[in-house]
Design a protein around this motif. Structure first.
Motif, PDB file in Angstrom:
ATOM      1  N   ILE A 193      36.120  46.915  34.359  1.00 51.03           N
ATOM      2  CA  ILE A 193      35.591  45.714  33.700  1.00 51.03           C
ATOM      3  C   ILE A 193      36.366  44.479  34.157  1.00 51.03           C
ATOM      4  O   ILE A 193      35.777  43.437  34.478  1.00 51.03           O
ATOM      5  CB  ILE A 193      35.663  45.859  32.167  1.00 51.03           C
ATOM      6  CG1 ILE A 193      34.726  46.982  31.707  1.00 51.03           C
ATOM      7  CG2 ILE A 193      35.299  44.542  31.486  1.00 51.03           C
ATOM      8  CD1 ILE A 193      34.788  47.246  30.213  1.00 51.03           C
ATOM      9  N   GLU A 194      37.693  44.605  34.211  1.00 56.42           N
ATOM     10  CA  GLU A 194      38.524  43.492  34.679  1.00 56.42           C
ATOM     11  C   GLU A 194      38.206  43.158  36.134  1.00 56.42           C
ATOM     12  O   GLU A 194      38.142  41.988  36.518  1.00 56.42           O
ATOM     13  CB  GLU A 194      40.011  43.826  34.532  1.00 56.42           C
ATOM     14  CG  GLU A 194      40.507  43.946  33.106  1.00 56.42           C
ATOM     15  CD  GLU A 194      40.628  42.592  32.419  1.00 56.42           C
ATOM     16  OE1 GLU A 194      40.462  41.549  33.073  1.00 56.42           O
ATOM     17  OE2 GLU A 194      40.870  42.579  31.198  1.00 56.42           O
ATOM     18  N   LEU A 195      37.996  44.185  36.938  1.00 59.43           N
ATOM     19  CA  LEU A 195      37.677  43.964  38.352  1.00 59.43           C
ATOM     20  C   LEU A 195      36.339  43.259  38.501  1.00 59.43           C
ATOM     21  O   LEU A 195      36.197  42.317  39.301  1.00 59.43           O
ATOM     22  CB  LEU A 195      37.654  45.300  39.097  1.00 59.43           C
ATOM     23  CG  LEU A 195      37.333  45.237  40.593  1.00 59.43           C
ATOM     24  CD1 LEU A 195      38.331  44.350  41.330  1.00 59.43           C
ATOM     25  CD2 LEU A 195      37.306  46.631  41.204  1.00 59.43           C
ATOM     26  N   GLU A 196      35.350  43.686  37.733  1.00 60.22           N
ATOM     27  CA  GLU A 196      34.035  43.052  37.806  1.00 60.22           C
ATOM     28  C   GLU A 196      34.114  41.591  37.377  1.00 60.22           C
ATOM     29  O   GLU A 196      33.489  40.714  37.985  1.00 60.22           O
ATOM     30  CB  GLU A 196      33.054  43.824  36.924  1.00 60.22           C
ATOM     31  CG  GLU A 196      32.679  45.192  37.490  1.00 60.22           C
ATOM     32  CD  GLU A 196      31.892  46.027  36.498  1.00 60.22           C
ATOM     33  OE1 GLU A 196      31.587  45.510  35.390  1.00 60.22           O
ATOM     34  OE2 GLU A 196      31.573  47.187  36.825  1.00 60.22           O
ATOM     35  N   ARG A 197      34.877  41.320  36.322  1.00 64.06           N
ATOM     36  CA  ARG A 197      35.044  39.929  35.870  1.00 64.06           C
ATOM     37  C   ARG A 197      35.676  39.076  36.963  1.00 64.06           C
ATOM     38  O   ARG A 197      35.262  37.934  37.204  1.00 64.06           O
ATOM     39  CB  ARG A 197      35.922  39.893  34.622  1.00 64.06           C
ATOM     40  CG  ARG A 197      35.275  40.435  33.359  1.00 64.06           C
ATOM     41  CD  ARG A 197      36.320  40.547  32.254  1.00 64.06           C
ATOM     42  NE  ARG A 197      35.745  40.938  30.977  1.00 64.06           N
ATOM     43  CZ  ARG A 197      36.455  41.264  29.912  1.00 64.06           C
ATOM     44  NH1 ARG A 197      37.781  41.245  29.981  1.00 64.06           N
ATOM     45  NH2 ARG A 197      35.871  41.601  28.790  1.00 64.06           N
ATOM     46  N   LEU A 198      36.684  39.638  37.615  1.00 60.14           N
ATOM     47  CA  LEU A 198      37.382  38.887  38.666  1.00 60.14           C
ATOM     48  C   LEU A 198      36.442  38.589  39.824  1.00 60.14           C
ATOM     49  O   LEU A 198      36.428  37.464  40.354  1.00 60.14           O
ATOM     50  CB  LEU A 198      38.597  39.685  39.152  1.00 60.14           C
ATOM     51  CG  LEU A 198      39.400  39.061  40.290  1.00 60.14           C
ATOM     52  CD1 LEU A 198      39.984  37.718  39.867  1.00 60.14           C
ATOM     53  CD2 LEU A 198      40.517  39.999  40.740  1.00 60.14           C
ATOM     54  N   LEU A 199      35.644  39.565  40.235  1.00 64.87           N
ATOM     55  CA  LEU A 199      34.743  39.370  41.369  1.00 64.87           C
ATOM     56  C   LEU A 199      33.606  38.419  41.026  1.00 64.87           C
ATOM     57  O   LEU A 199      33.114  37.690  41.888  1.00 64.87           O
ATOM     58  CB  LEU A 199      34.180  40.720  41.819  1.00 64.87           C
ATOM     59  CG  LEU A 199      35.212  41.712  42.381  1.00 64.87           C
ATOM     60  CD1 LEU A 199      34.553  43.034  42.708  1.00 64.87           C
ATOM     61  CD2 LEU A 199      35.887  41.135  43.615  1.00 64.87           C
ATOM     62  N   GLU A 200      33.190  38.408  39.760  1.00 69.94           N
ATOM     63  CA  GLU A 200      32.104  37.518  39.334  1.00 69.94           C
ATOM     64  C   GLU A 200      32.517  36.047  39.395  1.00 69.94           C
ATOM     65  O   GLU A 200      31.740  35.190  39.806  1.00 69.94           O
ATOM     66  CB  GLU A 200      31.672  37.867  37.907  1.00 69.94           C
ATOM     67  CG  GLU A 200      30.866  39.144  37.799  1.00 69.94           C
ATOM     68  CD  GLU A 200      30.636  39.535  36.347  1.00 69.94           C
ATOM     69  OE1 GLU A 200      31.073  38.773  35.451  1.00 69.94           O
ATOM     70  OE2 GLU A 200      30.029  40.586  36.111  1.00 69.94           O
ATOM     71  N   ASN A 201      33.735  35.771  38.963  1.00 65.03           N
ATOM     72  CA  ASN A 201      34.187  34.370  38.926  1.00 65.03           C
ATOM     73  C   ASN A 201      35.697  34.335  39.192  1.00 65.03           C
ATOM     74  O   ASN A 201      36.492  34.152  38.276  1.00 65.03           O
ATOM     75  CB  ASN A 201      33.872  33.741  37.572  1.00 65.03           C
ATOM     76  CG  ASN A 201      34.027  32.222  37.584  1.00 65.03           C
ATOM     77  OD1 ASN A 201      34.674  31.657  38.469  1.00 65.03           O
ATOM     78  ND2 ASN A 201      33.440  31.562  36.600  1.00 65.03           N
TER      79      ASN A 201
END
Length: 377
Positions: A262-270
């Motif tokens: 989840i943290e990785l996805e958040r980072l890649l999104e923005n």
């Protein structure tokens, strides 16, 4: 440690060919002696009301817990302890080692303060270029030591405009002795330490003489700064004050993001916004300065307890950042508990100390460290 010649293509070397791994100040006996007591102190602070005291070899230290108390405590002076003496040897005359009567004056002369955010923002392209160049060539690596080398290179090039890998060797020659001094307090400095320290200063003086336009040294010279031993001590302090704490911050961030999709996805999104939130949560979980000890220069009342002048008072961000009075589910890594603004001091959160405008004492290199961390992550 393998020695390397200082050639013109130093800036284009692969990390697999760099000097051997630097000593890690956070392993072995250091962890054994410091990490467990920190966790114990944290538990005490959470379970007890604002203040308690303990004695070590007859010396009593009081522990402040809440944010209001911290502001009062930070208006005092450094405890003149062994760690200050150790870093005074390594970076003589730097702002890090100054007491309250000289600290404020030296702070306003510090290169990161004099040059300000305008110069720091100009370093982003250098940080990006070096980071992309180094990490694009990596497949498997020792993360801690790779990040340590990367940060040293970025800091050296932004400071001087050139890279000298001999300086990296000599910086690391000093680290084992500094580590032992900070851990045991009475361990003698080895001959390798003095050998490394003298040659380390030779390297940074040579690099300063050859500083290129736009570098920190060049810009300071344009402002007619006095290039004396205090100036070189301040330059040395940039590395001693930042290399290990910043390496810990970035590797902690990478570790937790890699363990949490989840943290990785958040980072890649923005990445621009969410990298800041990740940095804040990493600073909460793993504070760069887990313990801060001050000596009162006047009587002080904390939590209805009258403390006398010269009493030692300890602030423990390690515990504050885990206190359920301030944090829900405090043991969980959750970057979205933070905002992406520039606030790094609030109730329950003080990874860089108390800002000067609030009457406290804070990390003078904060803006550069955050810029570097955000771009690398």
């Amino acid at each position: 440690m393998n020695k390397m010649s200082n050639t013109n293509d130093n800036n284009n070397k692969n990390y697999e060919n760099e000097p051997s791994e630097p000593p890690n100040i956070n392993v072995g006996i250091w962890n054994f002696l410091i990490k467990n007591p920190l966790e114990l102190v944290s538990g005490w602070l959470v379970d007890n009301n604002s203040l308690f005291s303990f004695e070590v070899l007859g010396s009593k230290t009081y522990v402040a817990k809440n944010s209001d108390e911290h502001v009062s405590v930070f208006q005092t002076k450094h405890k003149d302890d062994n760690s200050i003496k150790v870093f005074e040897r390594a970076s003589p005359g730097s702002v890090f080692n100054q007491q309250e009567n000289t600290w404020e004056e030296r702070r306003f002369k510090h290169p990161y303060v004099v040059l300000g955010n305008e110069w720091i923002n100009l370093q982003k392209s250098i940080i990006d270029n070096i980071t992309n160049n180094r990490f694009s060539k990596l497949k498997n690596c020792d993360l801690y030591n790779t990040v340590h080398r990367l940060l040293f290179e970025i800091t050296y090039i932004t400071t001087f405009g050139n890279m000298d890998w001999d300086a990296y060797d000599y910086f690391n020659y000093q680290t084992p002795s500094v580590n032992r001094q900070l851990t045991y307090g009475t361990s003698p400095m080895s001959l390798w330490y003095f050998y490394g320290r003298d040659r380390w200063f030779d390297c940074i003086k040579k690099s300063a003489r050859n500083a290129t336009d736009g570098s920190l040294v060049s810009e300071m010279i344009k402002k007619n700064v006095l290039v004396d031993d205090n100036f070189y001590g301040e330059l040395s302090g940039l590395f001693w004050g930042g290399m290990f704490s910043l390496t810990n911050l970035i590797t902690t961030s990478i570790y937790y993001v890699s363990k949490n999709n989840i943290e990785l996805e958040r980072l890649l999104e923005n990445p621009d916004v969410n990298s800041v939130k990740i940095i804040k949560e990493s600073l909460r979980i793993c504070s760069g300065a887990p313990l801060l000890v001050r000596t009162l220069n006047a009587d002080l009342k904390l939590d209805n307890c009258e403390l006398k002048k010269d009493s030692d008072v300890m602030v423990c961000p390690f515990a504050l950042h885990r206190d359920p009075a301030y944090w829900n589910d405090a043991s969980k890594f959750d970057s979205f508990r933070h905002t992406s603004d520039d606030n790094y001091c609030s109730d329950g959160f003080m990874p860089f100390g108390v800002p000067v405008e609030n009457g406290g004492r804070a990390c003078v290199a904060r803006e550069f460290a955050l810029t570097l961390a955000k771009n690398v992550i």
